[in-house]
Design an enzyme around this catalytic site. Sequence first.
Site, PDB file in Angstrom:
ATOM      1  N   LEU A  11       0.823  -1.209   0.000  1.00  0.00           N
ATOM      2  CA  LEU A  11       0.000   0.000   0.000  1.00  0.00           C
ATOM      3  C   LEU A  11       0.857   1.259   0.000  1.00  0.00           C
ATOM      4  O   LEU A  11       0.584   2.209  -0.743  1.00  0.00           O
ATOM      5  CB  LEU A  11      -0.936  -0.002   1.207  1.00  0.00           C
ATOM      6  CG  LEU A  11      -1.836   1.223   1.366  1.00  0.00           C
ATOM      7  CD1 LEU A  11      -2.685   1.445   0.120  1.00  0.00           C
ATOM      8  CD2 LEU A  11      -2.706   1.095   2.605  1.00  0.00           C
ATOM      9  N   ASN A 114      -4.738   0.922   9.089  1.00  0.00           N
ATOM     10  CA  ASN A 114      -6.010   0.290   9.422  1.00  0.00           C
ATOM     11  C   ASN A 114      -6.194   0.222  10.931  1.00  0.00           C
ATOM     12  O   ASN A 114      -5.230   0.258  11.702  1.00  0.00           O
ATOM     13  CB  ASN A 114      -6.061  -1.132   8.858  1.00  0.00           C
ATOM     14  CG  ASN A 114      -6.210  -1.153   7.351  1.00  0.00           C
ATOM     15  OD1 ASN A 114      -6.828  -0.267   6.763  1.00  0.00           O
ATOM     16  ND2 ASN A 114      -5.634  -2.157   6.718  1.00  0.00           N
ATOM     17  N   LYS A 197     -14.058   3.218   7.575  1.00  0.00           N
ATOM     18  CA  LYS A 197     -13.058   2.317   6.976  1.00  0.00           C
ATOM     19  C   LYS A 197     -12.905   1.042   7.798  1.00  0.00           C
ATOM     20  O   LYS A 197     -12.726  -0.054   7.240  1.00  0.00           O
ATOM     21  CB  LYS A 197     -11.710   3.033   6.871  1.00  0.00           C
ATOM     22  CG  LYS A 197     -10.558   2.160   6.351  1.00  0.00           C
ATOM     23  CD  LYS A 197     -10.790   1.697   4.925  1.00  0.00           C
ATOM     24  CE  LYS A 197      -9.726   0.687   4.449  1.00  0.00           C
ATOM     25  NZ  LYS A 197      -8.363   1.205   4.525  1.00  0.00           N
ATOM     26  N   GLU A 281      -3.533  -7.871  11.511  1.00  0.00           N
ATOM     27  CA  GLU A 281      -4.036  -6.764  12.319  1.00  0.00           C
ATOM     28  C   GLU A 281      -5.420  -7.065  12.908  1.00  0.00           C
ATOM     29  O   GLU A 281      -6.187  -6.164  13.191  1.00  0.00           O
ATOM     30  CB  GLU A 281      -4.094  -5.489  11.469  1.00  0.00           C
ATOM     31  CG  GLU A 281      -2.740  -4.998  11.016  1.00  0.00           C
ATOM     32  CD  GLU A 281      -2.808  -3.705  10.239  1.00  0.00           C
ATOM     33  OE1 GLU A 281      -2.262  -2.700  10.690  1.00  0.00           O
ATOM     34  OE2 GLU A 281      -3.422  -3.722   9.141  1.00  0.00           O
TER      35      GLU A 281
END
Length: 321
Positions: A11, A114, A197, A281
């Site tokens: 990313l 995130n 998100k 995560e």
Amino acid sequence: MRVCIVGAGALGCTIGAALARGSLQGGGEPIEVWLVNRNRDHVDAITRRGLLVRLGDGPAATEHAVRLRAATSTRGIGPVDVVIVLVKSFATADAARQAEALIGPETVVLTLQNGLGNEQALASVLGAPRVLQGITYVGGQMIAPGHVSSGVAGKRTVIGEPDGQVTPRVRRIADAFGAAGLATEVTDDITGAVWDKLLVNVSTGALSALTRLTYGDLMADPGLERTACAAVQEGIDVAAALGVTLSVHEPQAIWRSAAEGLPADFKTSMLQSIESGRRTEIDVINGALVRGGERTGVPTPVNSTLVAAVRGLETGLRHAQ
């Protein structure tokens, strides 16, 4: 504008390439991009030939090389205007210590990670006044060292001050990023945007890690859709109990939005972690909802099950190594 991305995996490289290439082609503020990644092969490949970026999939896919700077550490880069943190959440404190070498009088640190809690971990090392929060729907997938598949088209990035003020520094970053082709919005409710998100990640991450399915196959399975939407509904209920304002309240809409603009063979970040034998995560995504449910009395049986299953999968992978 000097930008350094700490944690330039798939990313981070995708975002860095978009900023570097777009600033050369656009009419906005020039952006000098540094990528920091501890993988020497990855950094050497970028230094030697540029970062290879694949756009699209199938016969219509295209590739181009983007010239930018890469290093295995922050030493020697010097002060930058913006540090973008994109390490996995469990490495945030270490990334903050790395970022200290990049800090000048006006440097801001922007987390696009995130999950929940990353801004507090950065603030504890670098000071809260430097830290901006953000989220991005851009997707990236590592093909090989120095080679990524990019999902930027139609994908938003949202940034804001933790206290909700719309400040000149946030506007400058959004304007520069937008002019470079990375669609960036400023919000006065970054907490709500982060939760928006989070629920997208909740809908796909754990299920893809457990099933090893790409977005195309994941989205085609009605049973997985029902499970994903049940997990998202728990998140919506926890958000309401915590007083968080969401922009979308329909689980199916959140589920469908997860794969928009991405190739069918694209893999979630959590699946990429599992395939690489790395820690996921899960604790700051589905696990964050479980902890929120415990604080507010909202039941989260689906997310609790997903957390337990992914943790078990991680344990099995560690034993197999």
